[in-house]
Design a protein around this motif. Structure first.
Motif, mmCIF file in Angstrom:
data_model
loop_
_atom_site.group_PDB
_atom_site.id
_atom_site.type_symbol
_atom_site.label_atom_id
_atom_site.label_comp_id
_atom_site.label_asym_id
_atom_site.label_seq_id
_atom_site.Cartn_x
_atom_site.Cartn_y
_atom_site.Cartn_z
ATOM 1 N N SER A 125 0.822 -1.197 0.000
ATOM 2 C CA SER A 125 0.000 0.000 0.000
ATOM 3 C C SER A 125 0.858 1.250 0.000
ATOM 4 N N LEU A 126 0.300 2.330 -0.591
ATOM 5 C CA LEU A 126 0.940 3.628 -0.505
ATOM 6 C C LEU A 126 0.849 4.178 0.906
ATOM 7 N N SER A 127 -0.088 3.690 1.683
ATOM 8 C CA SER A 127 -0.349 4.241 3.007
ATOM 9 C C SER A 127 0.653 3.734 4.030
ATOM 10 N N SER A 128 0.613 4.369 5.200
ATOM 11 C CA SER A 128 1.542 4.005 6.263
ATOM 12 C C SER A 128 1.218 2.644 6.876
ATOM 13 N N ARG A 129 0.045 2.107 6.610
ATOM 14 C CA ARG A 129 -0.325 0.820 7.195
ATOM 15 C C ARG A 129 0.438 -0.323 6.533
ATOM 16 N N ARG A 130 0.912 -0.132 5.326
ATOM 17 C CA ARG A 130 1.714 -1.132 4.635
ATOM 18 C C ARG A 130 1.060 -2.508 4.646
ATOM 19 N N ARG A 131 -0.157 -2.536 4.193
ATOM 20 C CA ARG A 131 -0.896 -3.784 4.080
ATOM 21 C C ARG A 131 -0.431 -4.531 2.840
ATOM 22 N N SER A 132 -0.355 -5.844 2.910
ATOM 23 C CA SER A 132 0.001 -6.641 1.743
ATOM 24 C C SER A 132 -1.238 -6.870 0.885
ATOM 25 N N TYR A 133 -1.020 -6.982 -0.426
ATOM 26 C CA TYR A 133 -2.137 -7.107 -1.348
ATOM 27 C C TYR A 133 -1.965 -8.319 -2.252
ATOM 28 N N PRO A 134 -3.093 -8.920 -2.664
ATOM 29 C CA PRO A 134 -3.029 -10.098 -3.536
ATOM 30 C C PRO A 134 -2.773 -9.699 -4.980
ATOM 31 N N SER A 135 -2.516 -10.683 -5.808
ATOM 32 C CA SER A 135 -2.422 -10.443 -7.239
ATOM 33 C C SER A 135 -3.819 -10.168 -7.783
ATOM 34 N N ARG A 136 -3.882 -9.701 -9.019
ATOM 35 C CA ARG A 136 -5.156 -9.334 -9.641
ATOM 36 C C ARG A 136 -6.112 -10.524 -9.672
ATOM 37 N N PRO A 137 -7.303 -10.388 -9.090
ATOM 38 C CA PRO A 137 -8.272 -11.488 -9.096
ATOM 39 C C PRO A 137 -9.130 -11.457 -10.358
ATOM 40 N N SER A 138 -9.817 -12.549 -10.608
ATOM 41 C CA SER A 138 -10.737 -12.595 -11.746
ATOM 42 C C SER A 138 -12.156 -12.232 -11.323
ATOM 43 N N ARG A 139 -12.457 -12.382 -10.012
ATOM 44 C CA ARG A 139 -13.790 -12.095 -9.507
ATOM 45 C C ARG A 139 -13.679 -11.354 -8.191
ATOM 46 N N VAL A 140 -14.616 -10.439 -7.948
ATOM 47 C CA VAL A 140 -14.690 -9.745 -6.665
ATOM 48 C C VAL A 140 -16.149 -9.571 -6.268
ATOM 49 N N TYR A 163 -11.446 -4.604 1.052
ATOM 50 C CA TYR A 163 -10.654 -3.467 0.602
ATOM 51 C C TYR A 163 -11.554 -2.286 0.263
ATOM 52 N N GLU A 164 -11.092 -1.090 0.588
ATOM 53 C CA GLU A 164 -11.772 0.136 0.166
ATOM 54 C C GLU A 164 -11.577 0.313 -1.346
ATOM 55 N N PHE A 165 -12.534 0.949 -1.992
ATOM 56 C CA PHE A 165 -12.582 1.058 -3.456
ATOM 57 C C PHE A 165 -11.287 1.603 -4.061
ATOM 58 N N SER A 166 -10.839 2.766 -3.611
ATOM 59 C CA SER A 166 -9.628 3.371 -4.179
ATOM 60 C C SER A 166 -8.394 2.537 -3.867
ATOM 61 N N GLU A 167 -8.363 2.010 -2.670
ATOM 62 C CA GLU A 167 -7.269 1.134 -2.256
ATOM 63 C C GLU A 167 -7.134 -0.040 -3.219
ATOM 64 N N PHE A 168 -8.261 -0.629 -3.590
ATOM 65 C CA PHE A 168 -8.249 -1.785 -4.476
ATOM 66 C C PHE A 168 -7.813 -1.403 -5.892
ATOM 67 N N LEU A 169 -8.335 -0.279 -6.386
ATOM 68 C CA LEU A 169 -7.979 0.138 -7.751
ATOM 69 C C LEU A 169 -6.493 0.428 -7.887
ATOM 70 N N ILE A 170 -5.902 1.026 -6.871
ATOM 71 C CA ILE A 170 -4.492 1.402 -6.945
ATOM 72 C C ILE A 170 -3.569 0.240 -6.606
ATOM 73 N N ASP A 207 -3.908 -1.628 -10.029
ATOM 74 C CA ASP A 207 -2.991 -0.638 -10.605
ATOM 75 C C ASP A 207 -3.621 -0.014 -11.856
ATOM 76 N N ILE A 208 -4.812 0.540 -11.693
ATOM 77 C CA ILE A 208 -5.584 1.059 -12.815
ATOM 78 C C ILE A 208 -4.832 2.184 -13.523
ATOM 79 N N GLN A 209 -4.876 2.126 -14.856
ATOM 80 C CA GLN A 209 -4.205 3.130 -15.684
ATOM 81 C C GLN A 209 -5.232 3.749 -16.634
ATOM 82 N N PHE A 210 -4.922 4.927 -17.123
ATOM 83 C CA PHE A 210 -5.834 5.643 -18.011
ATOM 84 C C PHE A 210 -5.062 6.027 -19.272
ATOM 85 N N GLU A 211 -4.944 5.080 -20.184
ATOM 86 C CA GLU A 211 -4.230 5.312 -21.427
ATOM 87 C C GLU A 211 -5.228 5.758 -22.490
ATOM 88 N N SER A 212 -4.992 6.938 -23.019
ATOM 89 C CA SER A 212 -5.949 7.514 -23.957
ATOM 90 C C SER A 212 -5.462 7.399 -25.391
#
Length: 271
Positions: free
Chosen positions: A4-19, A124-131, A135-140
């Motif tokens: 996480s970017l936050s100070s809590r430094r939570r570990s995160y899973p790899s990208r899932p197929s379902r949520v 997970y909180e919504f923004s936390e999960f996206l980032i 790792d959501i990107q906005f390629e135009s």
């Protein structure tokens, strides 16, 4: 695993197929389009979204008011609704915090304690999960026609101090093409909503909302965004009153999911 970017430094899973998506009571009752936008955003990232129709309140109002048995009765429904071992994405920091931080304590000593601990760990909180997970990107393909806008970001107390995801909120909005993030003065201060606090301490809550609304108005932003609907209602409603009195300017409010979906639509995404 990412961190996480936050100070809590939570570990995160790899990208899932379902949520799972936990919509929350306020989204369901007052911001239903934001719920649809969140589903569209997640689907645009190749993730199947499961929305259990049996989901209800997370139990936070009762828990915060000291009604532990009542809170536990409500929370038991969520243990059943979100029973499959897949991530749970929550659209509000306060509700995410209730499940992730409080469910283990709420069910301590109960037969459902292992389920509660497991659910908390995959919530997970919504923004936390996206980032941190997607790792959501906005390629135009073409950003020349993007509408530039100034966005005032409000991160709720629950998201900032409970879930520790203020950095993720800032990162997510900062990634949106054509968006300039602006912050009001005393950005970390509460808007005065606080759930039951706004009812029990109405005058103090109103004074805090007034200060926050005036600070938002002073940013000259085009829109206010947050991942917590209670804050959006409190700030936006207060601004409407102040604008009617000629003391501030009215400003539209948008849940972060709506803002993200609009950016995906503008930049050739599939949301």
């Amino acid at each position: 695993m990412t961190l996480s970017l936050s100070s809590r430094r939570r570990s995160y899973p790899s990208r899932p197929s379902r949520v799972y998506l936990m919509g929350t009571c306020l989204v369901d009752s007052f911001f239903p389009q934001a719920g649809m936008d969140a589903i569209a955003v997640l689907q645009s990232q190749g993730v199947e979204v499961v929305f259990p129709q049996a989901q209800t309140c997370c139990g936070q109002p009762a828990w915060n008011s000291g009604y532990e048995n009542e809170a536990r009765a409500v929370a038991r429904r969520q243990l059943l609704a979100f029973a499959e071992d897949i991530p749970v994405v929550v659209m509000m920091g306060s509700c995410a915090g209730m499940v992730h931080l409080e469910y283990p304590a709420l069910f301590r000593g109960q037969s459902e304690a292992p389920q509660a601990v497991a659910l908390a760990a995959r919530t997970y909180e919504f923004s936390e999960f996206l980032i941190n997970v997607l790792d959501i990107q906005f390629e135009s393909r073409d950003i020349t026609n993007l509408t530039e806008q100034r966005v005032a970001l409000h991160t709720s107390c629950s998201s900032r101090r409970g879930m520790g995801v203020a950095a993720e909120h800032r990162e997510l909005v900062g990634r949106l093409p054509g968006v300039q993030v602006v912050e009001p003065k005393r950005v970390a201060e509460c808007c005065g909503f606080g759930g039951t606090f706004a009812v029990k301490q109405a005058e103090i809550s109103a004074a805090m909302a007034h200060d926050k609304a005036m600070a938002m108005s002073a940013t000259a932003a085009d829109v206010i965004t947050s991942a917590d609907c209670g804050c959006l209602m409190n700030i936006g409603g207060t601004l409407d009153v102040l604008a009617a009195e000629g003391k501030a300017r009215a400003m539209p409010t948008r849940h972060l999911a709506t803002l993200v979906r609009a950016s995906l639509d503008q930049t050739g995404g599939e949301a």
